[in-house]
Scaffold this active site. Structure first.
Site, PDB file in Angstrom:
ATOM      1  N   ASP A 191       9.454 -10.716   5.897  1.00 16.60           N
ATOM      2  CA  ASP A 191       9.854  -9.840   6.993  1.00 16.60           C
ATOM      3  C   ASP A 191      11.273  -9.381   6.690  1.00 16.60           C
ATOM      4  O   ASP A 191      12.221 -10.171   6.771  1.00 16.60           O
ATOM      5  CB  ASP A 191       9.797 -10.611   8.315  1.00 16.60           C
ATOM      6  N   TYR A 220      12.229   6.913  14.815  1.00 16.71           N
ATOM      7  CA  TYR A 220      12.007   7.054  13.368  1.00 16.71           C
ATOM      8  C   TYR A 220      12.997   8.043  12.755  1.00 16.71           C
ATOM      9  O   TYR A 220      13.584   7.783  11.702  1.00 16.71           O
ATOM     10  CB  TYR A 220      10.570   7.508  13.140  1.00 16.71           C
ATOM     11  N   ARG A 229       0.846  -1.198   0.000  1.00 21.38           N
ATOM     12  CA  ARG A 229       0.000   0.000   0.000  1.00 21.38           C
ATOM     13  C   ARG A 229       0.882   1.250   0.000  1.00 21.38           C
ATOM     14  O   ARG A 229       2.105   1.169   0.087  1.00 21.38           O
ATOM     15  CB  ARG A 229      -0.917   0.012   1.223  1.00 21.38           C
ATOM     16  N   ALA A 281      16.427   6.488  12.609  1.00 20.04           N
ATOM     17  CA  ALA A 281      16.494   5.476  11.557  1.00 20.04           C
ATOM     18  C   ALA A 281      16.585   6.111  10.175  1.00 20.04           C
ATOM     19  O   ALA A 281      17.379   5.676   9.329  1.00 20.04           O
ATOM     20  CB  ALA A 281      15.272   4.564  11.637  1.00 20.04           C
ATOM     21  N   LYS A 282      15.791   7.141   9.942  1.00 23.04           N
ATOM     22  CA  LYS A 282      15.786   7.786   8.632  1.00 23.04           C
ATOM     23  C   LYS A 282      17.081   8.548   8.380  1.00 23.04           C
ATOM     24  O   LYS A 282      17.562   8.617   7.236  1.00 23.04           O
ATOM     25  CB  LYS A 282      14.582   8.714   8.509  1.00 23.04           C
TER      26      LYS A 282
END
Length: 253
Positions: free
Chosen positions: A63, A154, A16, A157-158
């Protein structure tokens, strides 16, 4: 896409949103596409949408944080669609919270999907790319890499994906492999809708507030990112590598 032979792409988190839009765009460009997603039913539906439009695609439940699952998935793609020489590392999750409320599980889950996942997928596919003397890796970063309240995991991580991108560009360039990152701003997706819910406003209110800060005056759409990815994986982008492209409707700091 101009090529002497068909290319095969893997897009992670492609059931999606940005991933699905990117998978459709690459299929329209003539690539065979493997849709990787944890949600098997939704991933298969995304792949079926591509095949219904005349493209070649398979959907696999993978995964990306699981080393063995990644190896199995990539091997199956090579057998069924051909050597995967294009990779879009899009899989991602949110576990937003302020630092004092964030659990170790929240931190690890985000790091595992975004960073470990990109590492495992890139490592598993690079052998096909280096053998072919052609490869394209696109990592999905975010404007949150610059810092965003409630997203310590987040954002880290980015930001990490940007360093990962630049390092792989240096290591793999001599093999004809380019590595770039796209850093989207506000894109209207299920994930951003979840963020609105977290902060206690409707998605309409959330969108209106953010659009007011975007120079082009609208929210981004998954297709905006898909078109950027389409360019970066093309033959014509062979001299673009190690870049972080902010697709945010205006400049970023």
């Amino acid at each position: 896409m101009t090529s002497t032979a068909p290319r095969t792409a893997i897009v992670t988190g492609a059931a999606r949103g940005i991933g699905a839009a990117t998978a459709r765009r690459l299929a329209a460009d003539g690539l065979a596409v493997a849709v990787f997603d944890l949600d098997e039913a939704a991933g298969l539906a995304s792949a079926e949408q591509i095949t219904a439009a005349g493209g070649r695609a398979i959907g696999l439940a993978v995964d990306v944080a699981d080393e063995e699952a990644v190896q199995r998935g990539v091997s199956r793609v090579a057998e069924e669609l051909g050597a995967p020489t294009v990779l879009v590392n899009n899989a991602g999750i949110l576990r937003d919270n302020l630092l004092f409320k964030m659990t170790v599980g929240d931190w690890d889950a985000v790091m595992n999907v975004h960073l470990r996942g990109a590492f495992l997928m890139s490592r598993a596919t690079q052998k096909y790319m280096t053998e072919a003397k052609f490869g394209r890796i696109v990592n999905l970063s975010s404007t949150s890499a610059l810092g965003n309240r409630g997203q310590a995991n987040y954002s880290a991580a980015k930001a990490g994906l940007q360093g990962f991108t630049k390092t792989l560009a240096i290591e793999l360039g001599k093999f004809g492999v380019t590595v770039n990152a796209i850093a989207p701003g506000f894109i209207a997706t299920d994930m951003t809708a979840a963020t609105a819910e977290r902060v206690g406003v409707t998605f309409e209110q959330f969108t209106e507030a953010l659009v007011g800060q975007i120079p082009v005056g609208r929210a981004g759409q998954p297709d905006d990112i898909a078109h950027t990815a389409s360019f970066l994986v093309s033959e014509g982008a062979g001299f673009v590598s190690g870049q972080v492209i902010y697709v945010a409707g205006g400049p970023t700091d």
